[in-house]
Design a protein around this motif. Structure first.
Motif, PDB file in Angstrom:
ATOM      1  N   GLN A  17      23.149  -5.673 -80.628  1.00 19.11           N
ATOM      2  CA  GLN A  17      22.883  -7.019 -81.152  1.00 19.11           C
ATOM      3  C   GLN A  17      21.378  -7.083 -81.331  1.00 19.11           C
ATOM      4  O   GLN A  17      20.655  -7.645 -80.526  1.00 19.11           O
ATOM      5  N   ARG A 148      20.931  -5.663 -72.538  1.00 18.87           N
ATOM      6  CA  ARG A 148      22.003  -6.017 -73.475  1.00 18.87           C
ATOM      7  C   ARG A 148      22.781  -7.229 -72.970  1.00 18.87           C
ATOM      8  O   ARG A 148      23.201  -8.091 -73.756  1.00 18.87           O
ATOM      9  N   THR A 151      20.864 -10.383 -73.897  1.00 20.04           N
ATOM     10  CA  THR A 151      20.972 -10.775 -75.305  1.00 20.04           C
ATOM     11  C   THR A 151      22.343 -11.350 -75.611  1.00 20.04           C
ATOM     12  O   THR A 151      22.476 -12.240 -76.455  1.00 20.04           O
ATOM     13  N   ARG A 152      23.366 -10.875 -74.926  1.00 22.78           N
ATOM     14  CA  ARG A 152      24.699 -11.425 -75.161  1.00 22.78           C
ATOM     15  C   ARG A 152      24.799 -12.859 -74.639  1.00 22.78           C
ATOM     16  O   ARG A 152      25.508 -13.683 -75.213  1.00 22.78           O
ATOM     17  N   GLY A 157      21.011 -13.980 -79.653  1.00 23.95           N
ATOM     18  CA  GLY A 157      20.688 -12.661 -79.119  1.00 23.95           C
ATOM     19  C   GLY A 157      19.224 -12.317 -79.099  1.00 23.95           C
ATOM     20  O   GLY A 157      18.863 -11.146 -78.938  1.00 23.95           O
TER      21      GLY A 157
END
Length: 351
Positions: A17, A148, A151-152, A157
């Protein structure tokens, strides 16, 4: 080369993302990689999806990004031959804060901005325990998966806005993306299975670098092909503004100011490719310093600065240039990839 003709295709890169990631273009790019290429340099690796593709193709991969959080992905999934995070590692990572006096940066900076206080404190605690893992590849994997996960959890993101918690309280947004209200620990555990499954050994000595490419190029020898995907000026080129929180988390800054509403660190690391005033000269210097590498593949976009004709003129003194184009039928976000624009590949071969 057919992308399917590799015994490593069964391994799957965890879908990124990341603004401008070339994940969706892997098969298109792969067809321009000659079979006889042995060592490949991914000069601006970003999400690492293309470097990982080169690893799947059985190449020796040198991957580079000047941002540390991207380098961690490369170390975890490209350089790493076999190490995964196991139950005993998670027990370490999820234990209490091993040094709360030193590890409180995320709570101090980002509570009430991107995360609720308890989530920010969890991230600090996690970060305090990363160095307790007994292997640098496991450490890199832990950092990559947590980045990660963050960002999720944050809408869009990235971290160039100040509405994360407002969005996380919006029922309509939650309905579209329940990760907004899920605990980071839960997201991490879910993602970890994908990252662990992506670790494999292609029996090459792959290396993940964390340097400015202008400094790295003269140091490298015996590279057969370099893949350049520089920031595209005029198309979200300032990755540090979008992903400053991830860089802060990995570097765990003690000597920075934190500015603007987003608490971005200052001064920023020097890129040389994210401003119009600097990009042209540094692109010219980059091509000059890559003269010893026989084949260049350059990703670009027809909405970026400098324009396509200028890029060709800069490359032509060194290489034959063939321009390949791929139309965007719908916007994907980042690096000029809006409907009607073209993803460009300059395929550059020796004269």
């Amino acid at each position: 080369m057919l992308f399917t003709e590799t015994k490593y295709l069964g391994y799957k890169f965890p879908e990124p993302q990341y603004l401008g990631a070339k994940y969706i273009h892997r098969g298109w790019i792969a067809q321009y990689i000659p079979d006889n290429v042995e060592t490949v340099l991914d000069a601006f690796s970003g999400s690492q999806s293309i470097a990982y593709m080169f690893k799947q193709l059985g190449k020796r991969v040198l991957t580079n990004d000047f941002l540390s959080f991207n380098n961690m992905i490369g170390k975890a999934l490209v350089e790493n031959p076999r190490y995964i995070l196991e139950k005993k590692d998670l027990e370490i990572l999820f234990s209490g804060n091993s040094n709360p006096i030193e590890f409180n940066l995320m709570e101090n900076l980002f509570s009430g901005l991107f995360f609720l206080p308890e989530e920010a404190a969890f991230v600090d605690s996690f970060r305090s325990n990363v160095m307790r893992l007994d292997n640098s590849y496991k450490q890199a994997l832990a950092l990559a998966v947590m980045c990660r996960s963050m960002t999720r959890k944050v809408t869009m993101g990235h971290f160039a806005h100040t509405q994360a918690l407002a969005y996380a309280a919006d029922p309509a947004r939650i309905k579209r993306n329940r990760s907004l209200i899920r605990p980071l620990k839960e997201i991490f555990i879910e993602l970890l299975s994908e990252y662990n499954a992506a670790v494999f050994d292609n029996f090459q000595k792959n290396v993940s670098y964390n340097k400015n490419i202008l400094d790295l190029l003269p140091q490298l020898t015996d590279v057969d092909l370099v893949y350049f995907d520089p920031p595209y000026c005029n198309s979200h080129a300032d990755y540090q503004s979008f992903y400053h929180l991830l860089e802060t988390f990995v570097e765990y800054w003690k000597n920075k100011e934190f500015v603007n509403g987003t608490k971005r660190y200052a001064p920023k690391k020097y890129s040389g490719f994210d401003k119009n005033s600097e990009a042209l000269g540094n692109l010219q210097l980059m091509f000059e310093r890559a003269a010893h590498i026989p084949i260049w593949i350059v990703s670009y976009n027809d909405r970026s600065f400098p324009d396509i004709d200028t890029m060709i003129k800069m490359i032509e003194p060194y290489r034959h240039v063939k321009v390949e184009r791929k139309l965007y039928n719908a916007g994907r976000g980042g690096k000029g990839s809006v409907a009607g624009s073209h993803e460009i590949l300059f395929v550059c071969t020796t004269k």
